[in-house]
Design a protein around this motif. Structure first.
Motif, PDB file in Angstrom:
ATOM      1  N   ALA A   1     -10.797   6.783  11.336  1.00 45.30           N
ATOM      2  CA  ALA A   1     -10.163   7.874  10.591  1.00 45.30           C
ATOM      3  C   ALA A   1      -8.654   7.913  10.792  1.00 45.30           C
ATOM      4  CB  ALA A   1     -10.777   9.212  11.000  1.00 45.30           C
ATOM      5  N   GLU A   2      -8.153   7.132  11.739  1.00 48.52           N
ATOM      6  CA  GLU A   2      -6.708   7.086  11.981  1.00 48.52           C
ATOM      7  C   GLU A   2      -5.954   6.395  10.840  1.00 48.52           C
ATOM      8  OE1 GLU A   2      -4.954   8.484  14.893  1.00 48.52           O
ATOM      9  OE2 GLU A   2      -6.860   9.500  14.519  1.00 48.52           O
ATOM     10  N   ILE A   3      -6.670   5.898   9.840  1.00 50.15           N
ATOM     11  CA  ILE A   3      -5.988   5.317   8.675  1.00 50.15           C
ATOM     12  C   ILE A   3      -5.087   6.344   7.984  1.00 50.15           C
ATOM     13  CG2 ILE A   3      -7.666   3.503   8.188  1.00 50.15           C
ATOM     14  CD1 ILE A   3      -8.856   5.343   6.031  1.00 50.15           C
ATOM     15  N   GLU A   4      -5.373   7.631   8.179  1.00 48.91           N
ATOM     16  CA  GLU A   4      -4.549   8.659   7.553  1.00 48.91           C
ATOM     17  C   GLU A   4      -3.511   9.239   8.513  1.00 48.91           C
ATOM     18  OE1 GLU A   4      -6.568  12.565   6.912  1.00 48.91           O
ATOM     19  OE2 GLU A   4      -8.376  11.403   7.330  1.00 48.91           O
ATOM     20  N   ASN A   5      -3.470   8.722   9.728  1.00 48.51           N
ATOM     21  CA  ASN A   5      -2.486   9.183  10.713  1.00 48.51           C
ATOM     22  C   ASN A   5      -1.087   8.709  10.300  1.00 48.51           C
ATOM     23  OD1 ASN A   5      -0.810   9.449  13.056  1.00 48.51           O
ATOM     24  ND2 ASN A   5      -2.642   9.470  14.333  1.00 48.51           N
ATOM     25  N   PRO A   6      -0.108   9.620  10.241  1.00 48.76           N
ATOM     26  CA  PRO A   6       1.254   9.224   9.854  1.00 48.76           C
ATOM     27  C   PRO A   6       1.853   8.121  10.720  1.00 48.76           C
ATOM     28  CG  PRO A   6       1.032  11.611   9.832  1.00 48.76           C
ATOM     29  CD  PRO A   6      -0.227  11.074  10.444  1.00 48.76           C
ATOM     30  N   ILE A   7       1.410   8.033  11.976  1.00 46.71           N
ATOM     31  CA  ILE A   7       1.912   6.966  12.850  1.00 46.71           C
ATOM     32  C   ILE A   7       1.469   5.598  12.315  1.00 46.71           C
ATOM     33  CG2 ILE A   7       1.793   5.972  15.178  1.00 46.71           C
ATOM     34  CD1 ILE A   7       1.483   8.806  16.252  1.00 46.71           C
ATOM     35  N   PHE A   8       0.221   5.542  11.829  1.00 44.80           N
ATOM     36  CA  PHE A   8      -0.293   4.292  11.265  1.00 44.80           C
ATOM     37  C   PHE A   8       0.328   4.009   9.900  1.00 44.80           C
ATOM     38  CE2 PHE A   8      -3.617   2.205   8.581  1.00 44.80           C
ATOM     39  CZ  PHE A   8      -3.597   0.959   9.201  1.00 44.80           C
ATOM     40  N   THR A   9       0.357   4.993   9.029  1.00 44.00           N
ATOM     41  CA  THR A   9       0.866   4.753   7.676  1.00 44.00           C
ATOM     42  C   THR A   9       2.361   4.445   7.668  1.00 44.00           C
ATOM     43  OG1 THR A   9       1.150   7.152   7.333  1.00 44.00           O
ATOM     44  CG2 THR A   9      -0.925   6.172   6.613  1.00 44.00           C
ATOM     45  N   ALA A  10       3.097   4.941   8.666  1.00 44.08           N
ATOM     46  CA  ALA A  10       4.537   4.651   8.734  1.00 44.08           C
ATOM     47  C   ALA A  10       4.792   3.158   8.948  1.00 44.08           C
ATOM     48  CB  ALA A  10       5.184   5.461   9.854  1.00 44.08           C
ATOM     49  N   LYS A  11       3.812   2.466   9.546  1.00 44.33           N
ATOM     50  CA  LYS A  11       3.972   1.036   9.808  1.00 44.33           C
ATOM     51  C   LYS A  11       3.986   0.210   8.521  1.00 44.33           C
ATOM     52  CE  LYS A  11       1.585   1.327  14.292  1.00 44.33           C
ATOM     53  NZ  LYS A  11       0.401   0.878  15.066  1.00 44.33           N
ATOM     54  N   TRP A  12       3.461   0.777   7.437  1.00 46.02           N
ATOM     55  CA  TRP A  12       3.399   0.058   6.180  1.00 46.02           C
ATOM     56  C   TRP A  12       4.762  -0.051   5.506  1.00 46.02           C
ATOM     57  CZ3 TRP A  12      -1.471  -0.345   2.999  1.00 46.02           C
ATOM     58  CH2 TRP A  12      -2.614  -0.073   3.761  1.00 46.02           C
ATOM     59  N   VAL A  13       5.602   0.928   5.732  1.00 51.19           N
ATOM     60  CA  VAL A  13       6.862   1.036   4.989  1.00 51.19           C
ATOM     61  C   VAL A  13       7.754  -0.179   5.233  1.00 51.19           C
ATOM     62  CG1 VAL A  13       8.939   2.421   4.609  1.00 51.19           C
ATOM     63  CG2 VAL A  13       6.743   3.546   5.069  1.00 51.19           C
ATOM     64  N   GLY A  14       8.200  -0.790   4.153  1.00 51.83           N
ATOM     65  CA  GLY A  14       9.079  -1.951   4.237  1.00 51.83           C
ATOM     66  C   GLY A  14       8.357  -3.282   4.249  1.00 51.83           C
ATOM     67  N   LYS A  15       7.022  -3.271   4.416  1.00 60.52           N
ATOM     68  CA  LYS A  15       6.267  -4.522   4.403  1.00 60.52           C
ATOM     69  C   LYS A  15       6.153  -5.063   2.971  1.00 60.52           C
ATOM     70  CE  LYS A  15       5.528  -4.084   8.779  1.00 60.52           C
ATOM     71  NZ  LYS A  15       6.273  -4.911   9.755  1.00 60.52           N
ATOM     72  N   LYS A  16       5.997  -6.364   2.855  1.00 59.79           N
ATOM     73  CA  LYS A  16       5.836  -7.013   1.564  1.00 59.79           C
ATOM     74  C   LYS A  16       4.360  -7.277   1.290  1.00 59.79           C
ATOM     75  CE  LYS A  16      10.342  -7.470   1.074  1.00 59.79           C
ATOM     76  NZ  LYS A  16      11.114  -6.722   0.039  1.00 59.79           N
ATOM     77  N   LEU A  17       3.998  -7.217   0.014  1.00 60.79           N
ATOM     78  CA  LEU A  17       2.623  -7.523  -0.371  1.00 60.79           C
ATOM     79  C   LEU A  17       2.383  -9.021  -0.467  1.00 60.79           C
ATOM     80  CD1 LEU A  17       1.673  -5.008  -3.226  1.00 60.79           C
ATOM     81  CD2 LEU A  17       0.863  -5.028  -0.860  1.00 60.79           C
ATOM     82  N   ALA A  18       3.300  -9.711  -1.119  1.00 59.11           N
ATOM     83  CA  ALA A  18       3.076 -11.129  -1.433  1.00 59.11           C
ATOM     84  C   ALA A  18       4.353 -11.939  -1.285  1.00 59.11           C
ATOM     85  CB  ALA A  18       2.539 -11.258  -2.854  1.00 59.11           C
ATOM     86  N   ASP A  19       4.179 -13.264  -1.187  1.00 55.09           N
ATOM     87  CA  ASP A  19       5.352 -14.133  -1.101  1.00 55.09           C
ATOM     88  C   ASP A  19       5.876 -14.432  -2.503  1.00 55.09           C
ATOM     89  OD1 ASP A  19       3.688 -16.058  -2.244  1.00 55.09           O
ATOM     90  OD2 ASP A  19       3.362 -17.151  -0.366  1.00 55.09           O
ATOM     91  N   ASP A  20       6.873 -15.277  -2.595  1.00 56.19           N
ATOM     92  CA  ASP A  20       7.514 -15.572  -3.881  1.00 56.19           C
ATOM     93  C   ASP A  20       6.587 -16.271  -4.866  1.00 56.19           C
ATOM     94  OD1 ASP A  20       9.825 -14.435  -2.952  1.00 56.19           O
ATOM     95  OD2 ASP A  20      10.716 -16.335  -2.312  1.00 56.19           O
ATOM     96  N   ASN A  21       5.516 -16.872  -4.358  1.00 61.91           N
ATOM     97  CA  ASN A  21       4.556 -17.552  -5.230  1.00 61.91           C
ATOM     98  C   ASN A  21       3.402 -16.650  -5.647  1.00 61.91           C
ATOM     99  OD1 ASN A  21       5.927 -20.081  -5.112  1.00 61.91           O
ATOM    100  ND2 ASN A  21       5.057 -20.432  -3.070  1.00 61.91           N
ATOM    101  N   GLY A  22       3.452 -15.377  -5.229  1.00 64.33           N
ATOM    102  CA  GLY A  22       2.407 -14.438  -5.609  1.00 64.33           C
ATOM    103  C   GLY A  22       1.205 -14.417  -4.694  1.00 64.33           C
ATOM    104  N   ASN A  23       1.260 -15.158  -3.577  1.00 69.26           N
ATOM    105  CA  ASN A  23       0.151 -15.149  -2.629  1.00 69.26           C
ATOM    106  C   ASN A  23       0.177 -13.853  -1.826  1.00 69.26           C
ATOM    107  OD1 ASN A  23      -0.674 -17.917  -3.209  1.00 69.26           O
ATOM    108  ND2 ASN A  23       1.211 -18.513  -2.158  1.00 69.26           N
TER     109      ASN A  23
END
Length: 264
Positions: A187-209
């Motif tokens: 249930a910690e998936i909704e904890n702001p400490i956990f969700t803050a770690k997502w900010v600034g991360k990239k989804l995919a590389d330049d080739n779309g992977n």
């Protein structure tokens, strides 16, 4: 005169009492239904605004949502938005922001079956169309895009909103709004400490992977975040849901277009 302590007397008391109670319950359901529907809309709006990192007082939720969020209906296969007229046909005239993609995913005419080898999120089917929320600043320019997503965790289907910058690749926020994972662990998936770690991360590389991952050992901090302690299967479910929805069978065609053309 009927003896109140007899079986017949008891029945004659119970029947009217049950009728009155049933009537009161029915009245409560009917009278409270509009309030419940209104609260569902408010809760959804609050979650979307939270994903967009827009803080707002409860009394201002609807006003802020209407000013800052534009809902569009997306054809996942083509990556194109439907026109307002086309969207209203799909929603049967209901507001686009409340399009029930969960119900649509269960109906043959409005869903697709996901091949087992591609169903990393373990959702089996998905709707053909999904609501997408465009975030505007005070001048009316688009600043980010919010995508609903979901996938199977340890115990439940986990539903959330993912906020991306207008490059279609940089995560700006995430909000989980419905799940049944273990309190204190998954249930910690909704904890702001956990969700803050997502900010600034990239989804995919330049080739779309799609490289975004939730892992016990981060080796590429541009794409990866730390897994939840004691909740490996939930963490895997989070990672797999993003992998599905960010790839070609989910929002991939749409993300490819906004990377090339921006948000329109």
């Amino acid at each position: 005169m009927i003896n109140r302590d007899s079986t017949l007397g008891t029945i004659l008391v119970i029947i009217p009492l049950c009728f009155v109670c049933a009537l009161l319950v029915c009245l409560a359901v009917v009278l409270l239904q509009p309030l419940q529907a209104e609260q569902i809309v408010v809760d959804r709006s609050k979650s979307i605004l939270a994903a967009a990192n827009i803080e707002v007082a409860n009394k201002d939720v609807t006003k802020t949502f209407n000013e800052r969020i534009e809902a569009r209906l997306l054809d996942l296969a083509s990556g194109d938005f439907l026109s307002k007229e086309e969207a209203l046909k799909i929603t049967n005239g209901a507001p686009i922001d409340g399009y029930n993609f969960q119900s649509a995913a269960k109906l043959p005419d409005s869903s697709i079956q996901i091949p087992e080898d591609q169903d990393v999120a373990k959702i089996k089917t998905r709707a053909k169309y999904m609501p997408v929320y465009l975030v505007k600043n005070v001048t009316g320019n688009y600043t980010s895009v919010i995508l609903p997503f979901y996938g199977q965790g340890l115990w439940s289907t986990m539903y959330g909103y993912l906020s991306l910058s207008t490059d279609g690749n940089t995560i700006e926020g995430v909000k989980y709004y419905s799940h049944g994972e273990t309190p204190g662990l998954g249930a910690e998936i909704e904890n702001p400490i956990f969700t803050a770690k997502w900010v600034g991360k990239k989804l995919a590389d330049d080739n779309g992977n799609v490289l975004f991952n939730v892992t016990k050992k981060v080796s590429d901090p541009a794409y990866e975040i730390d897994a939840l302690s004691g909740a490996t299967l939930t963490s895997n479910g989070v990672a797999n849901s993003i992998k599905y929805w960010a790839d070609s069978n989910g929002y991939g065609p749409f993300l490819k277009k906004i990377k090339a053309e921006g948000v329109k």
